[in-house]
Design an enzyme around this catalytic site. Sequence first.
Site, PDB file in Angstrom:
ATOM      1  CG  ASP A  44     -44.627  -7.329 -37.547  1.00 59.18           C
ATOM      2  OD1 ASP A  44     -45.662  -7.840 -38.004  1.00 59.18           O
ATOM      3  OD2 ASP A  44     -43.537  -7.311 -38.176  1.00 59.18           O
ATOM      4  CB  SER A  45     -50.510  -6.386 -37.589  1.00 60.13           C
ATOM      5  OG  SER A  45     -50.871  -7.196 -36.494  1.00 60.13           O
ATOM      6  CE  LYS A 111     -46.578 -14.121 -37.658  1.00 62.65           C
ATOM      7  NZ  LYS A 111     -46.153 -13.092 -38.632  1.00 62.65           N
ATOM      8  CD  GLU A 113     -43.072 -10.459 -42.055  1.00 68.48           C
ATOM      9  OE1 GLU A 113     -42.547  -9.813 -42.997  1.00 68.48           O
ATOM     10  OE2 GLU A 113     -44.017 -10.021 -41.380  1.00 68.48           O
ATOM     11  CD  GLU A 180     -50.173 -11.174 -44.605  1.00 72.74           C
ATOM     12  OE1 GLU A 180     -49.318 -11.426 -43.736  1.00 72.74           O
ATOM     13  OE2 GLU A 180     -50.714 -10.060 -44.726  1.00 72.74           O
TER      14      GLU A 180
HETATM   15  O1  KIV Z   1     -48.444  -9.158 -37.677  1.00 69.16           O
HETATM   16  C1  KIV Z   1     -49.461  -9.803 -37.937  1.00 69.16           C
HETATM   17  O2  KIV Z   1     -50.563  -9.521 -37.449  1.00 69.16           O
HETATM   18  C2  KIV Z   1     -49.343 -10.919 -38.868  1.00 69.16           C
HETATM   19  C3  KIV Z   1     -50.608 -11.483 -39.426  1.00 69.16           C
HETATM   20  C4  KIV Z   1     -51.156 -10.603 -40.489  1.00 69.16           C
HETATM   21  C5  KIV Z   1     -50.426 -12.862 -39.929  1.00 69.16           C
HETATM   22  O3  KIV Z   1     -48.267 -11.323 -39.182  1.00 69.16           O
END
Ligand code: KIV
Length: 264
Positions: A44-45, A111, A113, A180
């Site tokens: 989600d980056s 994934k 968080e 992270e």
């Molecule tokens: O969204 C992302 O790119 C991430 C990485 C920074 C681990 O979660």
Amino acid sequence: MAITLSTLNKLKQEGSKFTCLTAYDSTFAHLASNAGVEVLLVGDSLGNVLQGHDSTVPVTLQDMIYHTECVKRGNQGALIMSDLPFMTYATEEQTLESCAALMRAGAHVVKMEGGEWLAGSVKKLTERGVPVCIHLGLTPQSVNKFGGYKVQGRDPAEREALIRDSLAAEQAGAAILLFECIPSDLMEEIMSKVSIPVIGIGAGPASDAQVLVMHDMLGATTRKPAKFVKNFMAAGDGTIQGAFSAYVAAVKDGSFPAAEHGFD
Ligand code: KIV
């Protein structure tokens, strides 16, 4: 040969490092997986590097579905891991629905968080055939709670909480952990306590794998890069494929991350 969770577990058992890199579209997914990146993270980056937001909070499930579909089309056998965005896994029922949509779009692993509070969801997903990666430490969706992008786990209480969260995730059935921005010695301690594959970013060299945001490691950034980033465009042969190959080689031979990329 397609990379699966069994491949990652085997690499861990052999003591061989593996690589993870973000990918958001078909072309870069093709180049990265061709260069030997084992895990493509549809992160989600993308809210930051593609959409220009100052956090990942505005990213929607629809965004993640679209980019997972794009990555799936270009992928050459890597494992695709897709992020559940902010507030799309707030309840167990919502989590199951959000994950089903990402898996249908092409994700092999989802994934999320968060710590112990996710244990029930992890258990339910695992029982229903959805492998989960739990992201701990600096979890960017909680930037407003943290008051900025800060290293986590430096004080003893936070340290203990992160160890507890890691063990709870593994016990609930998580397939992968991702840390992270935590101190390198905390990462070492966690590695001695868990047995599933662990990916790190800004967490020192002890983890089984490293991940970077693709734009950062290509030097395609508009801000000063974080301490844990290395520009592999400069380390390769000047091509993007060369930068990806240089990253894979450096993670595998242990030259990345170096001490200067970690935190005390
Ligand atoms: O969204 C992302 O790119 C991430 C990485 C920074 C681990 O979660």
